[in-house]
Design a protein around this motif. Structure first.
Motif, mmCIF file in Angstrom:
data_model
loop_
_atom_site.group_PDB
_atom_site.id
_atom_site.type_symbol
_atom_site.label_atom_id
_atom_site.label_comp_id
_atom_site.label_asym_id
_atom_site.label_seq_id
_atom_site.Cartn_x
_atom_site.Cartn_y
_atom_site.Cartn_z
ATOM 1 N N SER A 1 0.926 -1.096 0.021
ATOM 2 C CA SER A 1 0.019 -0.030 -0.091
ATOM 3 C C SER A 1 0.844 1.326 -0.068
ATOM 4 O O SER A 1 0.594 2.262 -0.845
ATOM 5 N N CYS A 2 1.848 1.227 0.943
ATOM 6 C CA CYS A 2 2.496 2.387 1.009
ATOM 7 C C CYS A 2 3.562 2.719 -0.393
ATOM 8 O O CYS A 2 3.765 3.933 -0.598
ATOM 9 N N HIS A 3 4.047 1.786 -0.801
ATOM 10 C CA HIS A 3 4.579 1.825 -2.272
ATOM 11 C C HIS A 3 3.785 2.523 -3.360
ATOM 12 O O HIS A 3 4.155 3.363 -4.021
ATOM 13 N N LYS A 4 2.340 2.128 -3.290
ATOM 14 C CA LYS A 4 1.449 2.648 -4.221
ATOM 15 C C LYS A 4 1.406 4.165 -3.901
ATOM 16 O O LYS A 4 1.219 5.020 -4.954
ATOM 17 N N LEU A 5 1.411 4.404 -2.692
ATOM 18 C CA LEU A 5 1.135 5.858 -2.445
ATOM 19 C C LEU A 5 2.346 6.822 -2.264
ATOM 20 O O LEU A 5 2.476 7.921 -2.015
ATOM 21 N N ASP A 6 3.825 5.994 -2.480
ATOM 22 C CA ASP A 6 4.900 6.723 -2.405
ATOM 23 C C ASP A 6 4.963 7.198 -0.876
ATOM 24 O O ASP A 6 5.657 8.524 -0.860
ATOM 25 N N ILE A 7 5.016 6.627 0.096
ATOM 26 C CA ILE A 7 5.167 6.775 1.385
ATOM 27 C C ILE A 7 6.163 5.897 2.067
ATOM 28 O O ILE A 7 6.009 4.760 1.763
ATOM 29 N N GLU A 8 6.939 6.606 2.720
ATOM 30 C CA GLU A 8 8.058 5.984 3.293
ATOM 31 C C GLU A 8 7.287 5.026 4.529
ATOM 32 O O GLU A 8 6.555 5.511 5.329
ATOM 33 N N LEU A 9 7.829 3.569 4.783
ATOM 34 C CA LEU A 9 7.500 2.892 5.917
ATOM 35 C C LEU A 9 8.363 2.317 6.972
ATOM 36 O O LEU A 9 9.480 1.817 6.271
ATOM 37 N N ILE A 10 8.299 2.628 8.099
ATOM 38 C CA ILE A 10 9.059 2.074 9.036
ATOM 39 C C ILE A 10 8.346 1.007 9.837
ATOM 40 O O ILE A 10 7.388 0.930 10.453
ATOM 41 N N GLU A 11 9.204 -0.207 10.071
ATOM 42 C CA GLU A 11 8.559 -1.287 10.816
ATOM 43 C C GLU A 11 9.138 -0.892 12.392
ATOM 44 O O GLU A 11 10.244 -1.044 12.605
ATOM 45 N N GLY A 12 8.065 -1.265 13.364
ATOM 46 C CA GLY A 12 8.416 -1.091 14.844
ATOM 47 C C GLY A 12 8.785 -2.536 15.164
ATOM 48 O O GLY A 12 8.788 -3.456 14.395
ATOM 49 N N PRO A 13 9.152 -2.628 16.529
ATOM 50 C CA PRO A 13 9.641 -4.099 16.784
ATOM 51 C C PRO A 13 8.419 -4.867 17.248
ATOM 52 O O PRO A 13 7.162 -4.494 17.495
ATOM 53 N N TYR A 14 8.636 -6.164 16.968
ATOM 54 C CA TYR A 14 7.228 -7.244 17.244
ATOM 55 C C TYR A 14 7.711 -7.856 18.684
ATOM 56 O O TYR A 14 8.210 -8.869 18.980
ATOM 57 N N ASN A 15 7.356 -6.954 19.766
ATOM 58 C CA ASN A 15 7.823 -7.164 21.097
ATOM 59 C C ASN A 15 6.505 -7.932 21.603
ATOM 60 O O ASN A 15 5.745 -7.256 22.314
ATOM 61 N N LEU A 16 5.934 -9.060 20.937
ATOM 62 C CA LEU A 16 4.990 -9.692 21.659
ATOM 63 C C LEU A 16 4.829 -9.997 23.136
ATOM 64 O O LEU A 16 3.928 -9.861 23.930
#
Length: 357
Positions: free
Chosen positions: A52-67
């Motif tokens: 989705s973000c690629h389509k909108l040209d928006i940078e995406l950051i992934e946060g930690p998966y601290n389940l």
């Protein structure tokens, strides 16, 4: 502006509206959702948000998966209903982490796509956002893109872009409560030790949406459509011969009446051995190799390195001459003369799956 993102279904239209309302603002997406379970479901939603973000040209950051940390925070709230106190704690965690990340990156505004979800409380989110704004001196952007025709427009955007439409919020506790109320098997939590991809499993959907992305990037026309089918999950099964457990592998859609049966081999034809009860068929791993042009050493090798589910269906059809048969087909290392006891705990149920055409 740092935008906390929960999923592409809620984020794409929300981000489009933000781009319209804040044309001079640099939007950065932040996928921080340690509540999502199991992990492959988390990966599926993350990859869809990346798409989705690629389509909108928006940078995406992934946060930690601290389940583990998230589970500690909601301890004691496992039985809370949707929109209850567990969700409030979950919102607190995700939004405060978003604020800290925004400050770290030098942003002066933050918001969340949770605001557009019909299953989330905008009132709670607004309160939490306002409190964080005061605590950290960073601007909270509250936008109600849900009202008016927002939900209708959102659904249209999701369909046009073939986004993954998940059927539960994300956390294990919400999933279990939802499946219990629906009287449905919680098959999202099934993953065979063999890692075989089961129909309509999360792994199946992950593969399907990866294919969608590849088709989209190569500009190959496609459609994702739904199909009704009979699904199957094997919970556990075993074979005893003269009271001794023997290694065994059960082909998909194997069932027996009332979950168990016993008997002796009545006859053999074309290396298929027929039990004298409940239509059970037994073959050796060597015979299975002949059917499939495989080279399995023994049943244990087959257990950990099985064929695809679809390939197993072809073997079943070839053995039974019936693609819709439910008779148990059991593979063992060698045929033993003795009394066979077979237990099968399996679920067969109507389901719907997505396929690409």
């Amino acid at each position: 502006m740092l935008v906390h993102i929960c999923c592409s279904v809620d984020s794409h239209y929300f981000l489009q509206r933000l781009q319209q309302d804040f044309p001079d603002e640099k939007l950065v997406g932040f996928f921080y959702d340690p509540n999502i379970h199991p992990y492959n479901e988390y990966l599926l939603r993350l990859k869809d948000v990346e798409y989705s973000c690629h389509k909108l040209d928006i940078e995406l950051i992934e946060g930690p998966y601290n389940l583990d940390e998230w589970l500690k925070k909601v301890k004691g709230l496992e039985d809370e209903p949707e929109k209850g106190d567990r969700c409030t704690v979950c919102f607190d965690d995700r939004l405060e982490t978003t604020v800290k990340k925004a400050i770290e990156l030098g942003h002066d505004k933050f918001t969340t796509t949770l605001l557009i979800s019909p299953k989330k409380s905008q009132e709670k989110l607004e309160i939490i956002g306002n409190e964080l704004e005061k605590k950290y001196n960073i601007k909270w952007i509250f936008k109600d893109y849900r009202s008016g025709k927002g939900v209708e427009e959102q659904a249209k955007v999701v369909k046009e872009n073939s986004f993954y439409r998940q059927n539960y919020c994300g956390c294990l506790f919400g999933l279990s409560a939802q499946r219990e109320s629906q009287d449905k098997l919680m098959d999202e939590m099934f993953l065979p030790i063999s890692n075989q991809i089961l129909p309509q499993s999360i792994e199946y959907r992950l593969e399907l949406y990866n294919n969608r992305t590849n088709l989209d990037e190569t500009h190959i026309p496609y459609k994702i459509v739904k199909q009704r089918f009979l699904n199957y999950r094997l919970l556990n099964a075993k074979v005893k011969v003269d009271k001794k457990i023997v290694p065994s592998y059960f082909l998909c859609y194997s069932t027996v009446n009332k979950g168990k049966t016993s008997g002796r081999i009545a006859f053999e034809k074309a290396e298929i051995h027929y039990l004298n009860k409940d239509e059970v068929k037994i073959i050796t791993v060597d015979t299975f190799n002949d059917f499939t042009q495989s080279h399995y050493r023994d049943v244990k090798d087959l257990m950990y390195h099985p064929l695809t589910f679809e390939a197993e269906l072809k073997v079943r059809s070839e053995i039974t001459q019936n693609p819709y048969g439910l008779s148990a087909i059991v593979i063992i290392d060698e045929i033993i003369d003795g009394k066979y006891e077979i237990d099968i705990d399996a679920k067969i149920y109507e389901d719907v799956k997505e396929v690409i055409i």
